[in-house]
Design an enzyme around this catalytic site. Structure first.
Site, PDB file in Angstrom:
ATOM      1  N   ASP A   1      -9.682   3.687   6.103  1.00 57.60           N
ATOM      2  CA  ASP A   1      -8.572   3.628   7.049  1.00 57.60           C
ATOM      3  C   ASP A   1      -8.978   4.285   8.362  1.00 57.60           C
ATOM      4  OD1 ASP A   1      -6.204   3.789   8.457  1.00 57.60           O
ATOM      5  OD2 ASP A   1      -5.066   4.782   6.864  1.00 57.60           O
TER       6      ASP A   1
ATOM      7  N   ASP B   1       0.856  -1.179   0.000  1.00 56.11           N
ATOM      8  CA  ASP B   1       0.000   0.000   0.000  1.00 56.11           C
ATOM      9  C   ASP B   1       0.892   1.229   0.000  1.00 56.11           C
ATOM     10  OD1 ASP B   1      -0.005   1.030   3.108  1.00 56.11           O
ATOM     11  OD2 ASP B   1       0.010  -1.156   3.028  1.00 56.11           O
TER      12      ASP B   1
ATOM     13  N   GLU C   1      -7.792   4.716  12.090  1.00 54.70           N
ATOM     14  CA  GLU C   1      -6.683   4.548  13.024  1.00 54.70           C
ATOM     15  C   GLU C   1      -6.524   5.782  13.895  1.00 54.70           C
ATOM     16  OE1 GLU C   1      -2.574   4.875  11.167  1.00 54.70           O
ATOM     17  OE2 GLU C   1      -3.743   4.317   9.380  1.00 54.70           O
TER      18      GLU C   1
END
Length: 282
Positions: free
Chosen positions: A170, A81, A172
């Site tokens: 994503d 990624d 986080e």
């Protein structure tokens, strides 16, 4: 010779200032202008080029950063990624090393797009990889639906061409402040549901969720609401995936290192190539 009275000068200056203010207001509101996002209510993003999948995981959770792939795993496919942090990527080198899929950061919040997205997203495709896009979430910035729509509009869509993975969300640690972005666990769950629902409405696919077990427990109360629907992409820099978040009986993608060859973040797909193709095809 005309005589300018003080009153007329003041009136002329006042009119000129009004015109300049109107022009400035129109400029700020123009789509694509440097100020448009903030005028529309989006919060400033100080350093989006430093935010990528796992950038905060390594800071908060640590772990091994070995560039050696875990051994003893069956039926796995190697992937990477990337984000603007990597710049222009040598996709031919990665392909030659055995990498077969890639996730590329497309967006963050509702005002940032990766300036290297075209080179990375199209470059991985052109060498033969299956690729997808991901969105770095800022849940305190705007609604989940707003960010999902921004993501789809700026590279995060999906097409059934056999080479495009569903977009990834994503989730986080907050790179700009409070770990959970100032949201309660229930509010965070609702934000993720909003993003996921809007993304599916636009693309027909449920987004992949990238998250660590530790963050998920802290910020969603270890919600089990997504395990039966959204594929899991989990970061853990060590010899095994470890404990999974609630609701998921297995992971789909494992980000196993942040310091791999050619580019840093390397992943393993949990299955053989035909299963990766099935994920792409929906």
């Amino acid at each position: 010779m005309p005589v300018h009275r003080p009153g007329s000068v003041r009136r002329a200056l006042s009119a000129l200032i009004g015109i300049l203010a109107a022009v400035l207001a129109m400029t700020l509101a123009l789509p694509g202008s440097a100020f448009a996002a903030q005028v529309q209510g989006d919060k400033a993003i100080p350093h989006p080029e430093d935010d990528w999948a796992g950038s905060q995981i390594a800071k908060h959770e640590g772990g091994s950063t070995t560039d050696e792939a875990p051994t003893g795993l069956l039926a796995t496919v190697e992937g990477v990624d990337v984000s603007s942090h990597q710049g222009n990527v040598s996709w031919s080198t990665l392909w030659s090393s055995g990498v077969r899929f890639a996730y590329v950061k497309a967006t963050e919040g509702t005002s940032y797009t990766n300036p290297y997205f075209a080179q990375q997203y199209n470059g991985s495709y052109n060498v033969g990889m299956i690729r997808g896009a991901y969105h770095f979430a800022l849940p305190n910035n705007s609604t989940g639906a707003a960010q999902a729509n921004y993501f789809v509009d700026h590279g995060g869509g999906w097409s059934k061409d056999g080479k495009t993975l569903p977009g990834a969300l994503d989730m986080e640690y907050n790179p700009y402040g409070a770990t959970c972005y100032g949201l309660s666990a229930s509010a965070m769950v609702n934000w993720i549901k909003s993003f996921s629902s809007a993304y599916k409405s636009r693309t027909g696919r449920d987004p992949v969720i990238y998250t660590s077990t530790s963050w998920w427990k802290t910020c969603t109360g270890n919600s089990a609401a997504f395990g039966g629907v959204n594929p899991l992409w989990i970061p853990r820099y060590g010899s095994s995936v470890g404990e999974l978040p609630a609701g998921w009986g297995f992971h789909t993608i494992w980000q196993y290192t942040s310091s791999g060859p050619t580019v840093g973040d390397h992943n393993k797909f949990n299955g053989a190539m035909d299963r990766l193709q099935a994920l792409a095809n929906g």
